[in-house]
Design a protein around this motif. Sequence first.
Motif, PDB file in Angstrom:
ATOM      1  N   ILE A  26       0.832  -1.205   0.000  1.00 21.20           N
ATOM      2  CA  ILE A  26       0.000   0.000   0.000  1.00 21.20           C
ATOM      3  C   ILE A  26       0.866   1.254   0.000  1.00 21.20           C
ATOM      4  O   ILE A  26       0.575   2.237  -0.690  1.00 21.20           O
ATOM      5  CB  ILE A  26      -0.947  -0.022   1.216  1.00 21.20           C
ATOM      6  N   PHE A  27       1.958   1.211   0.741  1.00 27.07           N
ATOM      7  CA  PHE A  27       2.838   2.382   0.809  1.00 27.07           C
ATOM      8  C   PHE A  27       3.532   2.643  -0.530  1.00 27.07           C
ATOM      9  O   PHE A  27       3.709   3.801  -0.931  1.00 27.07           O
ATOM     10  CB  PHE A  27       3.877   2.179   1.913  1.00 27.07           C
ATOM     11  N   ILE A  28       3.918   1.579  -1.233  1.00 25.39           N
ATOM     12  CA  ILE A  28       4.554   1.760  -2.536  1.00 25.39           C
ATOM     13  C   ILE A  28       3.613   2.483  -3.499  1.00 25.39           C
ATOM     14  O   ILE A  28       4.045   3.295  -4.324  1.00 25.39           O
ATOM     15  CB  ILE A  28       4.996   0.397  -3.111  1.00 25.39           C
ATOM     16  N   VAL A  29       2.317   2.204  -3.380  1.00 24.31           N
ATOM     17  CA  VAL A  29       1.327   2.913  -4.209  1.00 24.31           C
ATOM     18  C   VAL A  29       1.120   4.333  -3.687  1.00 24.31           C
ATOM     19  O   VAL A  29       1.187   5.309  -4.442  1.00 24.31           O
ATOM     20  CB  VAL A  29      -0.010   2.152  -4.231  1.00 24.31           C
ATOM     21  N   ASN A  30       0.890   4.467  -2.392  1.00 23.07           N
ATOM     22  CA  ASN A  30       0.550   5.765  -1.826  1.00 23.07           C
ATOM     23  C   ASN A  30       1.665   6.798  -1.964  1.00 23.07           C
ATOM     24  O   ASN A  30       1.397   7.987  -2.162  1.00 23.07           O
ATOM     25  CB  ASN A  30       0.191   5.617  -0.341  1.00 23.07           C
ATOM     26  N   ILE A  31       2.907   6.356  -1.871  1.00 20.73           N
ATOM     27  CA  ILE A  31       4.007   7.322  -1.885  1.00 20.73           C
ATOM     28  C   ILE A  31       4.087   8.064  -3.217  1.00 20.73           C
ATOM     29  O   ILE A  31       4.517   9.209  -3.265  1.00 20.73           O
ATOM     30  CB  ILE A  31       5.351   6.629  -1.552  1.00 20.73           C
ATOM     31  N   THR A  32       3.635   7.423  -4.293  1.00 26.49           N
ATOM     32  CA  THR A  32       3.654   8.114  -5.587  1.00 26.49           C
ATOM     33  C   THR A  32       2.667   9.275  -5.598  1.00 26.49           C
ATOM     34  O   THR A  32       2.928  10.316  -6.226  1.00 26.49           O
ATOM     35  CB  THR A  32       3.310   7.144  -6.732  1.00 26.49           C
ATOM     36  N   PHE A  33       1.555   9.137  -4.897  1.00 24.71           N
ATOM     37  CA  PHE A  33       0.562  10.215  -4.823  1.00 24.71           C
ATOM     38  C   PHE A  33       0.981  11.275  -3.815  1.00 24.71           C
ATOM     39  O   PHE A  33       0.616  12.441  -3.953  1.00 24.71           O
ATOM     40  CB  PHE A  33      -0.808   9.640  -4.446  1.00 24.71           C
ATOM     41  N   MET A  34       1.727  10.858  -2.785  1.00 24.13           N
ATOM     42  CA  MET A  34       2.221  11.834  -1.814  1.00 24.13           C
ATOM     43  C   MET A  34       3.289  12.736  -2.423  1.00 24.13           C
ATOM     44  O   MET A  34       3.423  13.902  -2.045  1.00 24.13           O
ATOM     45  CB  MET A  34       2.829  11.110  -0.601  1.00 24.13           C
ATOM     46  N   ALA A  35       4.063  12.193  -3.372  1.00 24.87           N
ATOM     47  CA  ALA A  35       5.266  12.868  -3.865  1.00 24.87           C
ATOM     48  C   ALA A  35       5.036  13.767  -5.058  1.00 24.87           C
ATOM     49  O   ALA A  35       5.939  14.514  -5.453  1.00 24.87           O
ATOM     50  CB  ALA A  35       6.318  11.820  -4.230  1.00 24.87           C
ATOM     51  N   SER A  36       3.849  13.722  -5.653  1.00 23.18           N
ATOM     52  CA  SER A  36       3.623  14.482  -6.889  1.00 23.18           C
ATOM     53  C   SER A  36       2.139  14.587  -7.180  1.00 23.18           C
ATOM     54  O   SER A  36       1.344  13.736  -6.770  1.00 23.18           O
ATOM     55  CB  SER A  36       4.349  13.781  -8.050  1.00 23.18           C
ATOM     56  N   GLY A  37       1.779  15.616  -7.922  1.00 18.34           N
ATOM     57  CA  GLY A  37       0.387  15.783  -8.336  1.00 18.34           C
ATOM     58  C   GLY A  37       0.055  15.066  -9.629  1.00 18.34           C
ATOM     59  O   GLY A  37      -1.109  15.068 -10.054  1.00 18.34           O
TER      60      GLY A  37
END
Length: 394
Positions: A26-37
Amino acid sequence: MTGQLIAARERVHDVDALRGFALLGIFIVNITFMASGYPGNLVADPAFSSTFDDIVRGLSSVLVDMKFYLLFSFLFGYSFTLQMQAAARAGAAFAPRMLRRIAGLFVLGVLHILFLYGGDVLTTYALVCLVLFWMRGVRDRTALRVAAVVYGVVVLSMLASGLFLDTAAFLPPETEALANAERATQALLGGWGDVIGEHVAGLTLLVVQAVSMQGPTALAMFLLGMVAGRRRLLSQVRGDETILRRIQLIGFPVGLAGGLLYAIGGGNGNTLTVTASVATAPLLAAAYVATLLRVMHGPRTAFVRAALAPAGRIALTNYLGQSALGLLIFTGIGLGTAGTFSPAALIGLALLIFALQLAASAWWLRRHQYGPAEWLLRWITNARRPAWRKRELR
């Protein structure tokens, strides 16, 4: 009696280790949304458009996207039965305890959305758990049928949308999407007002996703998990069961094929390819579970369970902690690095943070019975302050 106690410990460790594994995905997916728009606007960042970047994004689409959310949902349903058993052991009424727990989870989710990460799942889980709570008395056969129907309706509705609706008409042109993505990234680089505003702006999409796909698929997995918990399917695993190998033989080819179609076909921008992923993701998730169970019960690889279990035991704390670290690393509130990490660098960062969480979780649980978030939620659930440190239990 000793054998029963050992089996009970193994059951808890297996469930916790699987939950820890799901937390990583889940974190591998979520971090992409946290790091960029850019991911939230369904476009790739032009700054990271090399072949290698595309391969990394493709591998994530095939192996990770949508799979671990389903696994986490299944384990939520499994843990629901453990909550029922805990209430029975305590001689307490289950209904008020569970309703307080659901309310607490929802409030935590709302706060999570506002202050940490707009892609929250806790509020969805809380609302869907009300349905699970209402259905807790149904027979296993009924629960399995409802799960199959709910998941089937999601897949068929998505298939119909892909075949008969021009979904591209509902999406902005690429140039507009890129402009929106750049604006969202700049908002992440701002202060609290900008970040909270960006989180609030994404609420409409969050609700649409929860109603159309996340909520129904979570309910289906909750019900499957509840049935598995009732039958204690994870309490007697040896690792050499034939069924585990069969799940791998079926789940990996079908699940990987669906993920490959999803990645090649354009990911979230193509409804038909999303349908392929949603339809096959449970099989790949099941194959992951079967593989991990075999590994954890292997004589030379049992250390994997010992490493993952502490993180899974305090999964709520770690989930919120991941969002807090994302806030501090990427937004203007902290280091302000949004938009500077390549896809490979983000995966590397996620692995590094998760490795630190594994160590921190093991350290914390040597001194405390619960993680901070679990401690608070347990207080809300039982309406009584639990012990903070283990020495308080003596």
